[in-house]
Motif scaffolding. Structure first.
Motif, short mmCIF file in Angstrom:
data_model
loop_
_atom_site.label_atom_id
_atom_site.label_comp_id
_atom_site.label_asym_id
_atom_site.label_seq_id
_atom_site.Cartn_x
_atom_site.Cartn_y
_atom_site.Cartn_z
N HIS A 49 3.72 -9.33 5.09
CA HIS A 49 4.25 -9.90 3.85
C HIS A 49 5.72 -9.54 3.75
O HIS A 49 6.26 -8.89 4.65
CB HIS A 49 3.44 -9.45 2.63
N HIS A 51 7.54 -7.76 1.39
CA HIS A 51 8.08 -6.61 0.66
C HIS A 51 9.05 -5.84 1.55
O HIS A 51 8.87 -5.75 2.76
CB HIS A 51 6.94 -5.70 0.18
N ASP A 53 9.60 -2.83 2.20
CA ASP A 53 9.12 -1.75 3.07
C ASP A 53 8.33 -2.29 4.27
O ASP A 53 7.63 -1.53 4.95
CB ASP A 53 8.28 -0.73 2.28
N HIS A 54 8.46 -3.61 4.52
CA HIS A 54 7.80 -4.23 5.68
C HIS A 54 8.73 -5.11 6.50
O HIS A 54 8.40 -5.50 7.61
CB HIS A 54 6.57 -5.04 5.23
N HIS A 112 -3.21 -8.17 -2.01
CA HIS A 112 -1.95 -7.49 -2.34
C HIS A 112 -1.07 -8.54 -3.01
O HIS A 112 -1.59 -9.60 -3.42
CB HIS A 112 -1.36 -6.95 -1.02
N ASP A 142 -0.74 -4.59 4.00
CA ASP A 142 -0.96 -3.92 2.71
C ASP A 142 -2.15 -4.61 2.06
O ASP A 142 -2.12 -5.82 1.83
CB ASP A 142 0.25 -4.08 1.79
NI NI Z 1 3.62 -4.48 -0.10
#
Ligand code: NI
Ligand code: MN
Length: 227
Positions: A49, A51, A53-54, A112, A142
């Motif tokens: 995805h 976000h 932090d990815h 998520h 996630d």
């Molecule tokens: Ni996430």
């Protein structure tokens, strides 16, 4: 084949004929300072995805490696907005199976949310089943525990990478239930310890998984495991 942990949910897989990198978030991760992203040359970057932090290092690593980026279509559109050329991006969606140089990638459900760093809709989050060298490997992304995972019970998964850090995803107890749902005993933990709210007790986690008859592998950053 082997898996290498680059911190958080960033995991590299050396598969039959190609290298894959999931969810690169390395340069902003204080705990991953020892990893030089310029040394990473994946053939494919696969995103669960959008976000931050990815996806923090997607554009830089893609530029260095000329990797093909795989993501759900709306997150794939964000990758294009980062200047990655269209022929190096594969947008797909749930249920789809992609033929690649290492085997297949199937996109499966994850529970998520998904927005991209520029504030746009990222589609929905995804997990993946990788089939390569007669092994099936599940990267959950996630996700919370979800009944949809039971659909994977007959996939004969060899390995599963599950989030265990709680707060933003399922925690240890739900991840143990998830391992039961997907019928897989060999688990690589991810999405823990990066931030204070997802700090876990590693020994307790290993003990709980072992008590459930499961093998939990928690790799040091930069550490590898034969698959
Ligand atoms: Ni996430
Ligand atoms: Mn995350």
């Amino acid at each position: 084949m082997k898996a290498t942990f680059y911190g958080h949910a960033s995991i590299g897989l050396d598969l039959e004929g190609a290298n894959v990198l999931f969810d690169p978030f390395i340069t902003p991760n204080e705990q991953a300072k020892a990893i030089d992203i310029n040394t990473l040359k994946p053939d494919y970057i696969i995103l669960s995805h959008g976000h931050g932090d990815h996806v923090a290092d997607v554009a830089a690593i893609q530029k260095n490696s000329d990797a093909t980026v795989i993501a759900i279509v709306e997150t794939a559109a964000w990758v294009k907005r980062q200047g990655v050329s269209e022929e190096k991006i594969i947008g797909m969606n749930f249920g789809g199976t992609l033929q690649t140089s290492f085997g297949t990638v199937k996109m499966v459900y994850a529970l998520h949310t998904n927005g991209t760093p520029d504030g746009q809709y990222g589609g929905v989050p995804a997990g993946y089943i990788i089939e390569s060298g007669h092994k099936k490997i599940y990267y959950a992304g996630d996700t919370a525990l979800t009944l949809e995972m039971k659909l994977l019970a007959d996939e004969e998964l060899s390995w599963a990478m599950l989030p265990i850090g709680d707060h933003f995803t399922m925690g240890i107890d739900d991840a143990i239930k998830a391992a039961g749902f997907i019928n897989c005993k060999n688990i690589i933990g991810m999405h823990y310890n990066t931030f204070p709210v997802i700090k876990i007790n590693e020994e307790e986690a290993k003990r709980k998984f072992a008590a459930a008859g499961l093998n939990l592998h928690l790799l040091p950053i930069g550490g590898s495991l034969a698959l």
